[in-house]
Design a protein around this motif. Structure first.
Motif, PDB file in Angstrom:
ATOM      1  N   GLN A  55     -51.389  83.232  44.554  1.00 55.04           N
ATOM      2  CA  GLN A  55     -50.289  82.629  45.314  1.00 55.04           C
ATOM      3  C   GLN A  55     -49.377  83.666  45.977  1.00 55.04           C
ATOM      4  O   GLN A  55     -49.103  83.592  47.176  1.00 55.04           O
ATOM      5  CB  GLN A  55     -49.468  81.732  44.402  1.00 55.04           C
ATOM      6  N   ALA A  60     -48.517  81.862  49.715  1.00 56.15           N
ATOM      7  CA  ALA A  60     -49.011  80.493  49.910  1.00 56.15           C
ATOM      8  C   ALA A  60     -48.397  79.541  48.894  1.00 56.15           C
ATOM      9  O   ALA A  60     -47.715  79.953  47.959  1.00 56.15           O
ATOM     10  CB  ALA A  60     -50.526  80.492  49.760  1.00 56.15           C
ATOM     11  N   THR A  62     -49.289  76.723  46.001  1.00 52.03           N
ATOM     12  CA  THR A  62     -50.417  76.265  45.172  1.00 52.03           C
ATOM     13  C   THR A  62     -50.513  74.741  45.225  1.00 52.03           C
ATOM     14  O   THR A  62     -49.507  74.039  45.332  1.00 52.03           O
ATOM     15  CB  THR A  62     -50.230  76.659  43.694  1.00 52.03           C
ATOM     16  N   MET A  63     -51.724  74.262  45.120  1.00 54.27           N
ATOM     17  CA  MET A  63     -51.925  72.829  44.890  1.00 54.27           C
ATOM     18  C   MET A  63     -51.473  72.541  43.464  1.00 54.27           C
ATOM     19  O   MET A  63     -51.721  73.341  42.554  1.00 54.27           O
ATOM     20  CB  MET A  63     -53.415  72.480  44.995  1.00 54.27           C
ATOM     21  N   ASN A 111     -56.916  75.913  59.075  1.00 53.80           N
ATOM     22  CA  ASN A 111     -55.968  75.039  58.366  1.00 53.80           C
ATOM     23  C   ASN A 111     -55.176  75.791  57.299  1.00 53.80           C
ATOM     24  O   ASN A 111     -54.461  75.172  56.501  1.00 53.80           O
ATOM     25  CB  ASN A 111     -56.682  73.813  57.765  1.00 53.80           C
ATOM     26  N   ARG A 112     -55.338  77.129  57.288  1.00 55.19           N
ATOM     27  CA  ARG A 112     -54.550  78.015  56.420  1.00 55.19           C
ATOM     28  C   ARG A 112     -54.661  77.628  54.942  1.00 55.19           C
ATOM     29  O   ARG A 112     -53.660  77.531  54.239  1.00 55.19           O
ATOM     30  CB  ARG A 112     -53.085  78.044  56.864  1.00 55.19           C
ATOM     31  N   ILE A 113     -55.899  77.363  54.519  1.00 52.47           N
ATOM     32  CA  ILE A 113     -56.079  77.102  53.085  1.00 52.47           C
ATOM     33  C   ILE A 113     -56.940  78.191  52.459  1.00 52.47           C
ATOM     34  O   ILE A 113     -57.712  78.872  53.145  1.00 52.47           O
ATOM     35  CB  ILE A 113     -56.690  75.714  52.794  1.00 52.47           C
ATOM     36  N   TYR A 115     -59.673  78.449  49.221  1.00 55.51           N
ATOM     37  CA  TYR A 115     -60.463  77.512  48.426  1.00 55.51           C
ATOM     38  C   TYR A 115     -61.454  78.237  47.533  1.00 55.51           C
ATOM     39  O   TYR A 115     -61.888  79.348  47.837  1.00 55.51           O
ATOM     40  CB  TYR A 115     -61.200  76.521  49.331  1.00 55.51           C
ATOM     41  N   THR A 153     -59.753  73.098  47.358  1.00 51.82           N
ATOM     42  CA  THR A 153     -58.562  73.724  47.937  1.00 51.82           C
ATOM     43  C   THR A 153     -57.622  74.157  46.813  1.00 51.82           C
ATOM     44  O   THR A 153     -57.233  73.350  45.964  1.00 51.82           O
ATOM     45  CB  THR A 153     -57.842  72.741  48.881  1.00 51.82           C
ATOM     46  N   ARG A 156     -52.341  76.167  49.930  1.00 52.55           N
ATOM     47  CA  ARG A 156     -52.071  75.686  51.288  1.00 52.55           C
ATOM     48  C   ARG A 156     -51.032  76.595  51.941  1.00 52.55           C
ATOM     49  O   ARG A 156     -50.355  77.355  51.281  1.00 52.55           O
ATOM     50  CB  ARG A 156     -51.555  74.248  51.250  1.00 52.55           C
ATOM     51  N   ARG A 157     -50.924  76.457  53.249  1.00 48.81           N
ATOM     52  CA  ARG A 157     -49.955  77.249  54.030  1.00 48.81           C
ATOM     53  C   ARG A 157     -50.077  78.741  53.714  1.00 48.81           C
ATOM     54  O   ARG A 157     -49.064  79.409  53.432  1.00 48.81           O
ATOM     55  CB  ARG A 157     -48.535  76.774  53.779  1.00 48.81           C
TER      56      ARG A 157
END
Ligand code: 3AM
Length: 202
Positions: A55, A60, A62-63, A111-113, A115, A153, A156-157
């Motif tokens: 992270q 970014a 986190t999910m 999409n800036r992820i 995974y 994923t 994100r971002r």
């Protein structure tokens, strides 16, 4: 927001009753849904640990651990009255349980992820997705037929993408798949598992 059980309707897609599936449904006429693999606890924790590890370096988000999943097939918005038929269609999917390993973290710029993904093709996973697609097509459901690209994923971002790299391998035993509703809440998107289907034991 209240909840209600689906009633039978005259709609083409549904003359069934969702109560037979024991579903609690949000009170909106459309549902944004997708089929997915939902990890068991050990795999979920391992995935979350990887996400936390990357992270900061990736600048970014986190999910949340309890939202981690592998999307099998994204349907998008469908009339809620069509959910019973969708579930009955998925009842016809027949595929064996299988295991696989997630071995890499990779990044998509568009999409800036970030995974987690397996290194190799997983025939049993592809077989499950194909079986699902075939049943849905036969039942008249519409979906974007993108090539299936197995991934979970994690971030994100992503502000700072890295080279694809090895992670501590994460074993995932798949003995079921689920239908998930993506619900927009004040706190962001939340995922609600609507129904779970077992895969046949090996
Ligand atoms: O988190 P993953 O990548 O597994 O990207 C969305 C997310 O997948 C994907 O469906 C999952 C739940 O939202 N998704 C969203 N819109 C999509 C679309 N139009 C989509 N996948 C394909 N087509």
């Amino acid at each position: 927001m209240g909840a209600y059980k689906m009633q039978s309707t005259d709609k083409n897609c549904s003359t069934l009753d969702a109560s037979s599936h024991g579903v609690l449904i949000e009170n909106s006429s459309v549902a944004r849904v997708f089929f997915a693999l939902w990890p068991e606890e050990l795999a979920r924790q391992a995935l979350h640990t990887i996400a936390m590890k990357y992270q900061l370096r990736c600048e970014a988000r986190t999910m949340a651990a309890d939202t981690l999943h592998m999307t099998l097939l994204f349907l998008g918005e469908i009339e809620r009255v069509c959910l019973p038929q969708l579930m009955q269609t998925a009842d016809n999917v027949s595929a064996p349980a299988f295991g696989f390993i997630l071995e890499r973290i990779s990044f998509w710029q568009h999409n800036r992820i970030a995974y987690a993904a397996p290194l190799e093709k997983i025939p049993a996973l592809a077989q499950l997705v194909t079986a699902l697609e075939q049943e849905l097509i036969a039942a008249g459901f519409w979906f974007d037929n993108h090539e299936f690209n197995p991934h979970v994923t994690l971030l994100r971002r992503v502000g700072h993408a890295l080279e694809s790299q090895a992670i501590t391998p994460i074993k995932w035993w798949v003995d079921s798949f689920v239908l998930v509703e993506s619900v927009m809440t004040e706190l962001g998107v939340s995922y609600q598992v609507l129904q779970k289907w077992p895969l046949s034991p090996r």
